[in-house]
Enzyme design. Structure first.
Site, PDB file in Angstrom:
ATOM      1  CB  SER A  30      -0.878   0.056   1.253  1.00 51.21           C
ATOM      2  OG  SER A  30      -1.430  -1.193   1.529  1.00 51.21           O
ATOM      3  CG  HIS A  61      -3.015  -2.082  -3.454  1.00 50.49           C
ATOM      4  ND1 HIS A  61      -1.969  -2.933  -3.242  1.00 50.49           N
ATOM      5  CD2 HIS A  61      -3.450  -1.716  -2.246  1.00 50.49           C
ATOM      6  CE1 HIS A  61      -1.778  -3.061  -1.945  1.00 50.49           C
ATOM      7  NE2 HIS A  61      -2.668  -2.341  -1.315  1.00 50.49           N
ATOM      8  CG  HIS A  83      -4.494  -7.589   0.152  1.00 51.59           C
ATOM      9  ND1 HIS A  83      -4.604  -6.528  -0.723  1.00 51.59           N
ATOM     10  CD2 HIS A  83      -3.350  -7.396   0.842  1.00 51.59           C
ATOM     11  CE1 HIS A  83      -3.568  -5.714  -0.554  1.00 51.59           C
ATOM     12  NE2 HIS A  83      -2.787  -6.218   0.390  1.00 51.59           N
ATOM     13  CE1 TYR A  85      -8.135  -6.115   1.805  1.00 52.11           C
ATOM     14  CE2 TYR A  85      -6.279  -6.998   3.036  1.00 52.11           C
ATOM     15  CZ  TYR A  85      -6.822  -6.017   2.220  1.00 52.11           C
ATOM     16  OH  TYR A  85      -6.061  -4.958   1.830  1.00 52.11           O
ATOM     17  CD  GLU A  86      -8.073  -6.841  -2.782  1.00 54.94           C
ATOM     18  OE1 GLU A  86      -8.522  -6.154  -3.710  1.00 54.94           O
ATOM     19  OE2 GLU A  86      -6.883  -7.211  -2.716  1.00 54.94           O
ATOM     20  CB  ALA A 113       1.255  -1.277   5.730  1.00 55.22           C
ATOM     21  CG  MET A 211      -4.505  -7.638   7.198  1.00 55.35           C
ATOM     22  SD  MET A 211      -5.908  -6.558   6.865  1.00 55.35           S
ATOM     23  CE  MET A 211      -6.137  -5.787   8.477  1.00 55.35           C
ATOM     24  CB  SER A 212      -0.161  -8.790   2.336  1.00 57.29           C
ATOM     25  OG  SER A 212       0.939  -8.077   2.852  1.00 57.29           O
ATOM     26  CG  ASN A 235      -0.871   0.594  12.777  1.00 55.87           C
ATOM     27  OD1 ASN A 235      -0.584   0.253  11.615  1.00 55.87           O
ATOM     28  ND2 ASN A 235      -1.487  -0.211  13.623  1.00 55.87           N
ATOM     29  CG  HIS A 247      -7.325   2.102   5.287  1.00 54.23           C
ATOM     30  ND1 HIS A 247      -6.353   1.155   5.047  1.00 54.23           N
ATOM     31  CD2 HIS A 247      -7.596   2.680   4.089  1.00 54.23           C
ATOM     32  CE1 HIS A 247      -6.057   1.166   3.749  1.00 54.23           C
ATOM     33  NE2 HIS A 247      -6.797   2.079   3.141  1.00 54.23           N
TER      34      HIS A 247
HETATM   35  N1  HPA Z   1      -2.971  -4.839  11.792  1.00 54.42           N
HETATM   36  C1  HPA Z   1      -3.024  -5.550  10.656  1.00 54.42           C
HETATM   37  N2  HPA Z   1      -2.568  -5.101   9.508  1.00 54.42           N
HETATM   38  C2  HPA Z   1      -2.021  -3.880   9.483  1.00 54.42           C
HETATM   39  C3  HPA Z   1      -1.926  -3.089  10.630  1.00 54.42           C
HETATM   40  C4  HPA Z   1      -2.437  -3.590  11.863  1.00 54.42           C
HETATM   41  O1  HPA Z   1      -2.390  -2.951  12.926  1.00 54.42           O
HETATM   42  N3  HPA Z   1      -1.322  -1.927  10.258  1.00 54.42           N
HETATM   43  C5  HPA Z   1      -1.053  -2.027   8.934  1.00 54.42           C
HETATM   44  N4  HPA Z   1      -1.471  -3.217   8.457  1.00 54.42           N
END
Ligand code: HPA
Length: 280
Positions: A30, A61, A83, A85-86, A113, A211-212, A235, A247
């Site tokens: 991302s 993306h 991903h 989740y999509e 990320a 998540m990837s 984060n 997000h």
């Molecule tokens: N959790 C899951 N995926 C993420 C996060 C998170 O805190 N930050 C960026 N991608």
């Protein structure tokens, strides 16, 4: 058409589109699309033009395969990924990795990320992935094995190549960039985690969560492609500090760190090329 034939069709298409024969590829997470814009002698192939390639839907993306050069080194860059989740199947999520491997890529750099679980981590830093926890409750290689891709049972003890990690660390040092190192837990998302889940992940040994990457790294290892993974700790994960995860914050931090990330990638790539010439 078999999965193997679909992959070969995409590979043949790309071989016709470009005479470039890269051995190194980068998958941009991302907000990192800007890296692809800086590539010399670029040829941009939008994903929808590549036979059987999945299309990405997430904001940030854009969905191109960019072929070109970084400091004279030929590279293939995936600008955007899909991903789980999509709603894509694991086959779809890992299809591009298979195409890259059959195209002749020997080393793959995955970027993403991630949320920081390790309390010593600082948002805005990059983390070199040492190993992962597959917590997506599935595996992209379930089902009959394609022997032309790799072995039924294969080693994952160096899923993230130690030499590539060393190169990444050395490149960061040279740029005076402080980087973390740690274990990436790959979950499905799309919900961010609960604080209880983050405590569980910490107990399991995870330093960051995202998540990837995990399915792609499994498939790359199956096909004998060496992997490097770099996370941007955008984060602190849920409950680590008194702040909700959202997000926009994740994207914003990705944007702020993008310059460091791109400098690091540009420093790593020529050194990976040197690793390969040492092997020959
Ligand atoms: N959790 C899951 N995926 C993420 C996060 C998170 O805190 N930050 C960026 N991608």
């Amino acid at each position: 058409m078999s999965e193997f034939d679909k992959v070969q069709t995409a590979v043949e298409f790309l071989r016709h589109r470009s005479g470039l024969r890269p051995r190194i590829a980068v998958v941009l997470g991302s907000g990192l699309g800007a890296f692809a814009d800086q590539i010399a002698n670029r040829q941009v192939v939008p994903y929808p033009e590549i036979p059987h390639f999945p299309r990405s839907t997430v904001q940030g993306h854009s969905g191109n395969l960019v072929l070109g050069e970084v400091g004279k080194v030929p590279v293939a860059v995936m600008q955007g990924r899909v991903h789980y989740y999509e709603g894509y199947s694991m086959q779809e999520v890992t299809f591009p990795t298979k195409v890259l491997a059959r195209l002749g890529i020997r080393r793959l750099i995955f970027t993403n990320a991630a949320g920081g679980i390790n309390k010593r981590f600082k948002p805005g830093r990059l983390m070199i992935i040492e190993d992962h926890l597959n917590l997506q409750s599935t595996n992209p290689l379930l089902g009959p094995n394609e022997d032309r891709f790799g072995l039924r049972f294969f080693d994952m003890s160096e899923a993230y190549d130690p030499r590539m990690r060393k190169v990444a660390s050395a490149a960061a040092r040279k740029l005076t960039l402080s980087v973390h190192r740690g274990i990436y837990a790959g979950l499905t998302g799309p919900s961010y985690e609960t604080p209880a889940e983050i405590r569980m992940l910490r107990t399991l040994g995870a330093d960051a969560v995202g998540m990837s990457t995990v399915p792609e790294v499994i498939v790359a290892n199956h096909m004998g492609v060496k992997c490097l993974g770099i996370s941007c700790i955008t984060n602190m994960a849920a409950g680590v500090i008194k702040q909700k995860v959202n997000h926009e914050e994740v994207m914003l931090m990705g944007e702020r760190v993008k310059g460091d990330f791109i400098r690091l990638l540009r420093a790593i790539i020529p050194r990976l090329e040197e690793l390969d010439s040492q092997d020959q």
